[in-house]
Design an enzyme around this catalytic site. Structure first.
Site, PDB file in Angstrom:
ATOM      1  N   ARG A 115      32.956  36.776  48.342  1.00  0.00           N
ATOM      2  CA  ARG A 115      33.724  37.277  47.198  1.00  0.00           C
ATOM      3  C   ARG A 115      34.335  36.092  46.458  1.00  0.00           C
ATOM      4  O   ARG A 115      34.893  35.177  47.076  1.00  0.00           O
ATOM      5  CB  ARG A 115      34.824  38.237  47.663  1.00  0.00           C
ATOM      6  N   GLU A 130      33.977  38.220  37.050  1.00  0.00           N
ATOM      7  CA  GLU A 130      32.562  38.458  36.800  1.00  0.00           C
ATOM      8  C   GLU A 130      32.371  39.483  35.687  1.00  0.00           C
ATOM      9  O   GLU A 130      33.102  40.468  35.647  1.00  0.00           O
ATOM     10  CB  GLU A 130      31.879  38.943  38.084  1.00  0.00           C
ATOM     11  N   HIS A 143      25.596  37.012  41.093  1.00  0.00           N
ATOM     12  CA  HIS A 143      25.925  38.017  42.120  1.00  0.00           C
ATOM     13  C   HIS A 143      24.668  38.833  42.471  1.00  0.00           C
ATOM     14  O   HIS A 143      24.644  40.055  42.362  1.00  0.00           O
ATOM     15  CB  HIS A 143      27.034  38.948  41.628  1.00  0.00           C
TER      16      HIS A 143
END
Length: 320
Positions: free
Chosen positions: A238, A267, A286
């Site tokens: 994370r 993000e 991601h």
């Protein structure tokens, strides 16, 4: 019939499976976040929500659902986008998608390690920009991976899957986690270490820690100073676990050699973010679990959880 809302367009097979038993609606875009107003409106009328990490499931949304909302199925193994305790208070089941993405995410984490160590992205750009004029002994020379020390911060299922891959490169493995993993120690000859020891001894530091109040910002300026100047940080857990401002300074000042990042503090990361201007950073959007096979398995597991709960059965993967 009960109502289900999906916050992105997902595989038609999964939608069809749900549609056999329920009224199904979905935000008709794969690459756009469902607007908050739309999500709140849908929560008010639905019995189940299939959400993404980008969807904030908080008290406001849960209150919109009222007594009718039975389950929120999150398309991820992590659930830091969900206020789980608030859901429990209201009797709303929260599920996630563990296990089905373990190997795929481990593949991505190790590929980031390899790409960063061997300067793959730099080399690709170098040749495509027409800069390759001749062979030279140290042209884009990177770092060996074999026989080096890998420090894994967060030794869950994904961490152990990475350890399995690392053994194929004859790497020594250190790990730091809240509780010791005796089986992993035996299987991968991994050694438990306090965080400072791991940072000091590791050639590669892989962060897979979940985001909690305790882990937020746990890798910052003080920690980077303890790492080897030749070390590379990989973050596939994370984003907020790493202090990005401190990471930028550490990379610029040569406190560490490089970074491979799949996750970021905010993000999507802005294209003008200082991290993206650094040649010694490999950044991907991601995509830890982003294989076609695994994403379908995640979607299908979400559907199974929804079907079970709305049919009065136990979910397969409840968040406890």
């Amino acid at each position: 019939m009960k109502n289900v809302f999906i916050t992105r367009k997902i595989d038609e097979k999964v939608i069809s499976r749900l549609s056999e038993q329920f009224n199904v609606d979905f935000w008709p875009h794969e690459d756009q976040v469902c607007p908050r107003e739309e999500l709140l409106k849908q929560a008010k009328r639905c019995n189940a929500l299939l959400t993404m990490l980008s969807d904030q499931v908080n008290a406001e949304l849960l209150d919109q659902g009222g007594d009718d909302l039975e389950i929120v199925a999150n398309l991820a193994v992590g659930y830091d986008n969900i206020e789980v305790e608030e859901a429990k208070k209201r009797g709303v089941m929260i599920t996630n998608t563990p296990d089905v993405l373990t190997d795929t995410t481990a593949d991505l984490a190790f590929s980031l390690l390899m790409a960063s160590a061997r300067r793959i992205v730099e080399s690709d750009r170098y040749i495509k920009d027409g800069n390759w004029k001749s062979w030279s002994p140290y042209l884009l020379a990177g770092k060996d991976i074999h026989h080096k020390t890998l420090g894994i911060v967060g030794m869950g299922n994904i961490g152990q899957a990475v350890a399995q891959r690392a053994k194929g490169f004859d790497m020594d493995i250190l790990y730091h986690t809240r509780s010791r993993k005796k089986e992993a120690e035996e299987k991968y000859n991994a050694k438990h270490a306090e965080l400072d020891e791991l940072l000091t001894k590791s050639d590669f530091v892989l962060c897979l820690a979940p985001l909690t109040e305790q882990t937020k910002g746990m890798l910052g300026s003080e920690q980077f100073k303890k790492m080897k100047k030749s070390a590379i940080l990989i973050n596939a857990g994370r984003g907020p676990v790493v202090d990005e401002e401190a990471l930028i300074e550490a990379l610029k000042n040569g406190e560490i050699a490089g970074a491979g990042l799949d996750v970021f503090d905010k993000e999507p990361i802005d294209k003008d973010h200082p991290l993206l201007s650094l040649a010694n950073v490999v950044a991907v959007p991601h995509i830890g679990s982003a294989s076609v096979e695994t994403r379908f398995a995640m979607m299908d597991l979400c559907a199974e959880n929804i079907i079970n709960v709305l049919s009065g059965k136990d979910p397969v993967t409840p968040v406890k």
